[in-house]
Design a protein around this motif. Sequence first.
Motif, PDB file in Angstrom:
ATOM      1  N   TYR A  96       0.826  -1.206   0.000  1.00  0.00           N
ATOM      2  CA  TYR A  96       0.000   0.000   0.000  1.00  0.00           C
ATOM      3  C   TYR A  96       0.861   1.258   0.000  1.00  0.00           C
ATOM      4  N   GLU A  97       2.002   1.214   0.661  1.00  0.00           N
ATOM      5  CA  GLU A  97       2.895   2.385   0.655  1.00  0.00           C
ATOM      6  C   GLU A  97       3.354   2.683  -0.766  1.00  0.00           C
ATOM      7  N   GLU A  98       3.709   1.647  -1.521  1.00  0.00           N
ATOM      8  CA  GLU A  98       4.135   1.836  -2.910  1.00  0.00           C
ATOM      9  C   GLU A  98       2.966   2.284  -3.775  1.00  0.00           C
ATOM     10  N   TYR A  99       1.797   1.709  -3.541  1.00  0.00           N
ATOM     11  CA  TYR A  99       0.597   2.089  -4.290  1.00  0.00           C
ATOM     12  C   TYR A  99       0.256   3.561  -4.065  1.00  0.00           C
ATOM     13  N   ASN A 100       0.304   4.005  -2.824  1.00  0.00           N
ATOM     14  CA  ASN A 100      -0.002   5.405  -2.528  1.00  0.00           C
ATOM     15  C   ASN A 100       1.062   6.343  -3.090  1.00  0.00           C
ATOM     16  N   ALA A 101       2.317   5.894  -3.091  1.00  0.00           N
ATOM     17  CA  ALA A 101       3.377   6.698  -3.715  1.00  0.00           C
ATOM     18  C   ALA A 101       3.112   6.861  -5.205  1.00  0.00           C
ATOM     19  N   LEU A 102       2.625   5.777  -5.849  1.00  0.00           N
ATOM     20  CA  LEU A 102       2.274   5.855  -7.271  1.00  0.00           C
ATOM     21  C   LEU A 102       1.132   6.840  -7.491  1.00  0.00           C
ATOM     22  N   LYS A 103       0.096   6.768  -6.663  1.00  0.00           N
ATOM     23  CA  LYS A 103      -1.022   7.707  -6.809  1.00  0.00           C
ATOM     24  C   LYS A 103      -0.545   9.148  -6.682  1.00  0.00           C
ATOM     25  N   ALA A 104       0.296   9.409  -5.683  1.00  0.00           N
ATOM     26  CA  ALA A 104       0.812  10.768  -5.480  1.00  0.00           C
ATOM     27  C   ALA A 104       1.629  11.215  -6.684  1.00  0.00           C
ATOM     28  N   TRP A 105       2.411  10.296  -7.246  1.00  0.00           N
ATOM     29  CA  TRP A 105       3.236  10.645  -8.401  1.00  0.00           C
ATOM     30  C   TRP A 105       2.378  10.931  -9.628  1.00  0.00           C
ATOM     31  N   LEU A 106       1.349  10.112  -9.857  1.00  0.00           N
ATOM     32  CA  LEU A 106       0.467  10.341 -11.005  1.00  0.00           C
ATOM     33  C   LEU A 106      -0.232  11.691 -10.899  1.00  0.00           C
ATOM     34  N   ILE A 107      -0.640  12.047  -9.684  1.00  0.00           N
ATOM     35  CA  ILE A 107      -1.254  13.362  -9.473  1.00  0.00           C
ATOM     36  C   ILE A 107      -0.250  14.457  -9.821  1.00  0.00           C
ATOM     37  N   ARG A 108       1.005  14.280  -9.418  1.00  0.00           N
ATOM     38  CA  ARG A 108       2.021  15.292  -9.683  1.00  0.00           C
ATOM     39  C   ARG A 108       2.320  15.406 -11.180  1.00  0.00           C
ATOM     40  N   VAL A 109       2.290  14.293 -11.897  1.00  0.00           N
ATOM     41  CA  VAL A 109       2.509  14.355 -13.348  1.00  0.00           C
ATOM     42  C   VAL A 109       1.495  15.299 -13.982  1.00  0.00           C
ATOM     43  N   GLY A 110       0.234  15.169 -13.565  1.00  0.00           N
ATOM     44  CA  GLY A 110      -0.792  16.064 -14.092  1.00  0.00           C
ATOM     45  C   GLY A 110      -0.588  17.504 -13.666  1.00  0.00           C
ATOM     46  N   GLU A 111      -0.257  17.710 -12.396  1.00  0.00           N
ATOM     47  CA  GLU A 111      -0.052  19.070 -11.896  1.00  0.00           C
ATOM     48  C   GLU A 111       1.116  19.755 -12.602  1.00  0.00           C
ATOM     49  N   ASP A 112       2.155  18.989 -12.917  1.00  0.00           N
ATOM     50  CA  ASP A 112       3.325  19.554 -13.601  1.00  0.00           C
ATOM     51  C   ASP A 112       3.129  19.657 -15.110  1.00  0.00           C
ATOM     52  N   GLY A 113       2.019  19.136 -15.614  1.00  0.00           N
ATOM     53  CA  GLY A 113       1.784  19.159 -17.063  1.00  0.00           C
ATOM     54  C   GLY A 113       2.748  18.273 -17.829  1.00  0.00           C
ATOM     55  N   GLU A 114       3.216  17.185 -17.192  1.00  0.00           N
ATOM     56  CA  GLU A 114       4.276  16.384 -17.806  1.00  0.00           C
ATOM     57  C   GLU A 114       3.789  15.118 -18.502  1.00  0.00           C
ATOM     58  N   TRP A 115       2.477  14.981 -18.707  1.00  0.00           N
ATOM     59  CA  TRP A 115       2.038  13.807 -19.450  1.00  0.00           C
ATOM     60  C   TRP A 115       2.614  13.766 -20.863  1.00  0.00           C
ATOM     61  N   PRO A 116       2.687  14.878 -21.607  1.00  0.00           N
ATOM     62  CA  PRO A 116       3.326  14.797 -22.927  1.00  0.00           C
ATOM     63  C   PRO A 116       4.773  14.329 -22.846  1.00  0.00           C
ATOM     64  N   LEU A 117       5.529  14.826 -21.854  1.00  0.00           N
ATOM     65  CA  LEU A 117       6.922  14.415 -21.704  1.00  0.00           C
ATOM     66  C   LEU A 117       7.005  12.939 -21.344  1.00  0.00           C
ATOM     67  N   PHE A 118       6.227  12.507 -20.356  1.00  0.00           N
ATOM     68  CA  PHE A 118       6.270  11.110 -19.929  1.00  0.00           C
ATOM     69  C   PHE A 118       5.947  10.166 -21.083  1.00  0.00           C
ATOM     70  N   LEU A 119       4.855  10.437 -21.791  1.00  0.00           N
ATOM     71  CA  LEU A 119       4.428   9.543 -22.872  1.00  0.00           C
ATOM     72  C   LEU A 119       5.399   9.567 -24.046  1.00  0.00           C
ATOM     73  N   ASP A 120       5.909  10.753 -24.388  1.00  0.00           N
ATOM     74  CA  ASP A 120       6.829  10.853 -25.518  1.00  0.00           C
ATOM     75  C   ASP A 120       8.175  10.214 -25.216  1.00  0.00           C
ATOM     76  N   VAL A 121       8.623  10.243 -23.975  1.00  0.00           N
ATOM     77  CA  VAL A 121       9.910   9.652 -23.609  1.00  0.00           C
ATOM     78  C   VAL A 121       9.817   8.139 -23.492  1.00  0.00           C
ATOM     79  N   TRP A 122       8.758   7.631 -22.839  1.00  0.00           N
ATOM     80  CA  TRP A 122       8.745   6.213 -22.498  1.00  0.00           C
ATOM     81  C   TRP A 122       7.780   5.349 -23.309  1.00  0.00           C
ATOM     82  N   VAL A 123       6.898   5.972 -24.104  1.00  0.00           N
ATOM     83  CA  VAL A 123       5.892   5.173 -24.821  1.00  0.00           C
ATOM     84  C   VAL A 123       5.915   5.411 -26.330  1.00  0.00           C
ATOM     85  N   GLU A 124       6.185   6.655 -26.756  1.00  0.00           N
ATOM     86  CA  GLU A 124       6.001   6.989 -28.171  1.00  0.00           C
ATOM     87  C   GLU A 124       6.833   6.118 -29.112  1.00  0.00           C
ATOM     88  N   HIS A 125       8.021   5.689 -28.691  1.00  0.00           N
ATOM     89  CA  HIS A 125       8.872   4.911 -29.601  1.00  0.00           C
ATOM     90  C   HIS A 125       8.176   3.627 -30.046  1.00  0.00           C
TER      91      HIS A 125
END
Length: 282
Positions: free
Chosen positions: A57-86
């Motif tokens: 649960y500690e790891e799960y909650n850390a993931l939730k907090a991180w996903l929220i931060r990705v949205g707050e930082d506007g970094e979904w384009p960066l995350f997806l383009d770096v790790w998924v687009e290829h």
Amino acid sequence: MSTETEATAAASGAGATARFRENKKFAASTSTERVGALAGRIIKAVNDTVLDEKVTYEEYNALKAWLIRVGEDGEWPLFLDVWVEHSVEEVANANRHGSKGTIEGPYYIPNAPSQDTPATLPMREDEPGTPLLFQGQVRSVAGEPLAGALIELWHADDLGFYSQFAPGLPEWNLRGCIIADDQGNFQINTMQPAPYQIPTDGACGALIAAAGWHAWRPAHLHLKVSAPGHQLITTQLYFEGDEHVADDIASAVKPELVLAPADRADGHGREVTYDFVLDPED
């Protein structure tokens, strides 16, 4: 006035998100069956990882907090383009017979200033770096020159920053649309870009630090090359000898896309020739 070295992940991420919304079509005409199949596989893969790795649960909650931060930082384009687009690019270009493609990345801006070849990208009077003459020809897979082909070129500067995504840079710095001559030939004067780290002060940087990864991309030129009646190719070109060609964080390097520039005979920087071969439209 802010300078480019004061660029932040949050500002860059917000800019990339805004540009995506402005310039991309993101309402795919996909059936409910297809959406269900894709979403189901992704959710199953996540749940399989949780079960296989016995996620706490500690790891799960850390993931939730991180996903929220990705949205707050506007970094979904960066995350997806770096790790998924290829992977998406590999699927999209699997049937091409012409030049190799690779990822677009989050920093493309359409409608850059246009000029005929021979051309010089917009840059500052004291633009730092090594002058680079980038030249070649655009042809069809049948070997025919493609008159008036369009070469869109953009890249980071010698400090690794992109115009319109870092403060203090002119709007169209190192961005341009170049029209080839009647034989498909082009010559573009620019500056050789530098390797750079993707932004590390935001959510993506937090993931990189937590995972013990590096954040580096090798130096590269971004290109979109097109001609009437032919498929547009989106690609990047890299430089031989760059230490991150072999371990690009975005997994976007292909052997066919590595350049080997030579010193120019006049001693003014370097030059390289690279031809593009375009597939016909379906």
